[in-house]
Scaffold this active site. Structure first.
Site, PDB file in Angstrom:
ATOM      1  N   HIS A   1      -7.751   9.723  -1.721  1.00 56.88           N
ATOM      2  CA  HIS A   1      -7.027   9.756  -0.447  1.00 56.88           C
ATOM      3  C   HIS A   1      -7.850  10.413   0.669  1.00 56.88           C
ATOM      4  CE1 HIS A   1      -2.631   9.533   1.048  1.00 56.88           C
ATOM      5  NE2 HIS A   1      -3.460   9.403   2.061  1.00 56.88           N
TER       6      HIS A   1
ATOM      7  N   TYR B   1       2.715  10.031  -0.436  1.00 51.36           N
ATOM      8  CA  TYR B   1       3.809   9.504   0.387  1.00 51.36           C
ATOM      9  C   TYR B   1       5.167   9.823  -0.263  1.00 51.36           C
ATOM     10  CZ  TYR B   1       0.176   6.414   2.455  1.00 51.36           C
ATOM     11  OH  TYR B   1      -0.943   5.894   3.036  1.00 51.36           O
TER      12      TYR B   1
ATOM     13  N   LYS C   1      -2.900   5.955  -4.097  1.00 50.43           N
ATOM     14  CA  LYS C   1      -4.015   6.883  -3.815  1.00 50.43           C
ATOM     15  C   LYS C   1      -3.854   8.206  -4.539  1.00 50.43           C
ATOM     16  CE  LYS C   1      -3.873   4.726   0.687  1.00 50.43           C
ATOM     17  NZ  LYS C   1      -2.428   4.535   0.940  1.00 50.43           N
TER      18      LYS C   1
ATOM     19  N   ASP D   1       0.837  -1.199   0.000  1.00 47.89           N
ATOM     20  CA  ASP D   1       0.000   0.000   0.000  1.00 47.89           C
ATOM     21  C   ASP D   1       0.873   1.251   0.000  1.00 47.89           C
ATOM     22  OD1 ASP D   1      -2.966   1.043   0.872  1.00 47.89           O
ATOM     23  OD2 ASP D   1      -1.384   2.274   1.752  1.00 47.89           O
TER      24      ASP D   1
END
Ligand code: A2P
Length: 293
Positions: free
Chosen positions: A116, A58, A83, A53
């Site tokens: 997200h 990120y 996401k 994931d």
């Protein structure tokens, strides 16, 4: 499959569209980009994880892709989630965001693509339409075969309802913060009743709750670590945990949760713990640099 019947981290939940998803995923939030993420992903895959994931936000999609390639494991044996970030809302921008994530990851398709954060009223009075427009692009890329499954993250019932009315293809997943001390059980049940799979981000409460006395007492009873109790608790709620660690021994042990069952009484205790380990992130405080194009 009944969650108590799972016997390994590669046993799968089945999404509403029939796609199978390994029941424990390896999370990469806050894992530094570059060698760290690349090595962690490779390690997780070597240790038997088949579900990774990540998220555009990120900042480590490229390293996740590199780790996957380095592992040598065939692409179709690995389930990859990423996401859509809040700055990319709206139809056109979302199409481009999917393409950017595919490029970053170096993949031809993404197994699961999630919104997200919802656009919320505080950000725009048109939040329902904005979320709907974003979703139309999800549907388009799903139909094109670029996304095998689509869903949301950090949605509450009202966000799900508004999207449900507008969606031709219903969201299959809601990924939310979930751990002892902050389970959002009402939200979990709401999504599950709609046939969505709920996933747990920060199932260990970002590590902050692992020294809690109650949790440690229960862990001791089963001869397990507090982290293993958190992961197992999620599964017994039908929630897919995404634990993360940068340490090999923890990456391995966090998913060794298939040789015990938490009793009903202990589940009650875990589900009713006082607020603990809460990240402080609420949908209503979703980042505001997020207006529609
Ligand atoms: P580390 O990378 O040093 O192992 P969550 O998945 O809830 O976000 O929690 C992740 C945090 O919990 C990370 O800081 C991670 O640190 C820590 N962590 C992960 N597994 C364990 C474990 N088995 N015992 C203690 N801390 C852990």
């Amino acid at each position: 499959m009944n969650r108590i019947d799972f016997t390994s981290k590669t046993d799968c939940f089945t999404l509403a569209n029939g796609v199978k998803i390994p029941c424990i995923g390896y999370g990469t939030w806050q894992t530094p980009d570059g060698e760290t993420t690349q090595n962690c992903v490779e390690t997780a895959l070597r240790l038997g994880y088949r579900h990774i994931d990540t998220a555009f936000a990120y900042g480590n999609e490229k390293s996740v892709g590199a780790g996957i390639r380095k592992s040598g494991i065939p692409r179709n044996e690995i389930f990859v989630t990423t996401k859509h970030w809040v700055t990319e809302r709206g139809y056109e921008k979302t199409i481009r965001a999917v393409e950017a994530s595919l490029e970053n990851l170096g993949l031809d398709y993404i197994d699961l693509y999630l919104v997200h954060w919802p656009c919320v009223e505080k950000i725009s009075p048109d939040w329902k339409e904005i979320n709907g427009d974003t979703w139309r692009a999800f549907e388009k890329m799903y139909k094109k075969g670029k996304l095998r499954a689509i869903g949301v993250s950090n949605y509450q019932a009202k966000h799900i309802d508004a999207l449900w009315e507008r969606a031709e293809i219903k969201p299959m997943v809601n990924q939310i913060e979930f751990h002892p001390g902050y389970t959002q059980m009402e939200n979990v049940r709401y999504a599950q009743k709609k046939g969505m799979l709920v996933q747990a981000w920060s199932p260990l409460g970002s590590g902050a709750l692992l020294g809690d006395e109650t949790l440690c007492r229960i862990a001791g009873k089963y001869g397990k670590s507090a982290a293993q109790i958190c992961v197992r608790m999620a599964l017994q709620c039908g929630v897919l945990p995404l634990p993360k660690s940068t340490k090999e021994d923890r990456i391995l042990s966090n998913a060794e949760v298939f040789d015990f069952i938490i009793s009903g009484e202990d589940m009650e205790t875990l589900l009713n713990m006082p607020l603990l380990g809460f990240s402080g992130f609420l949908p209503e405080d979703a980042p505001a640099d997020a207006l529609c194009e």
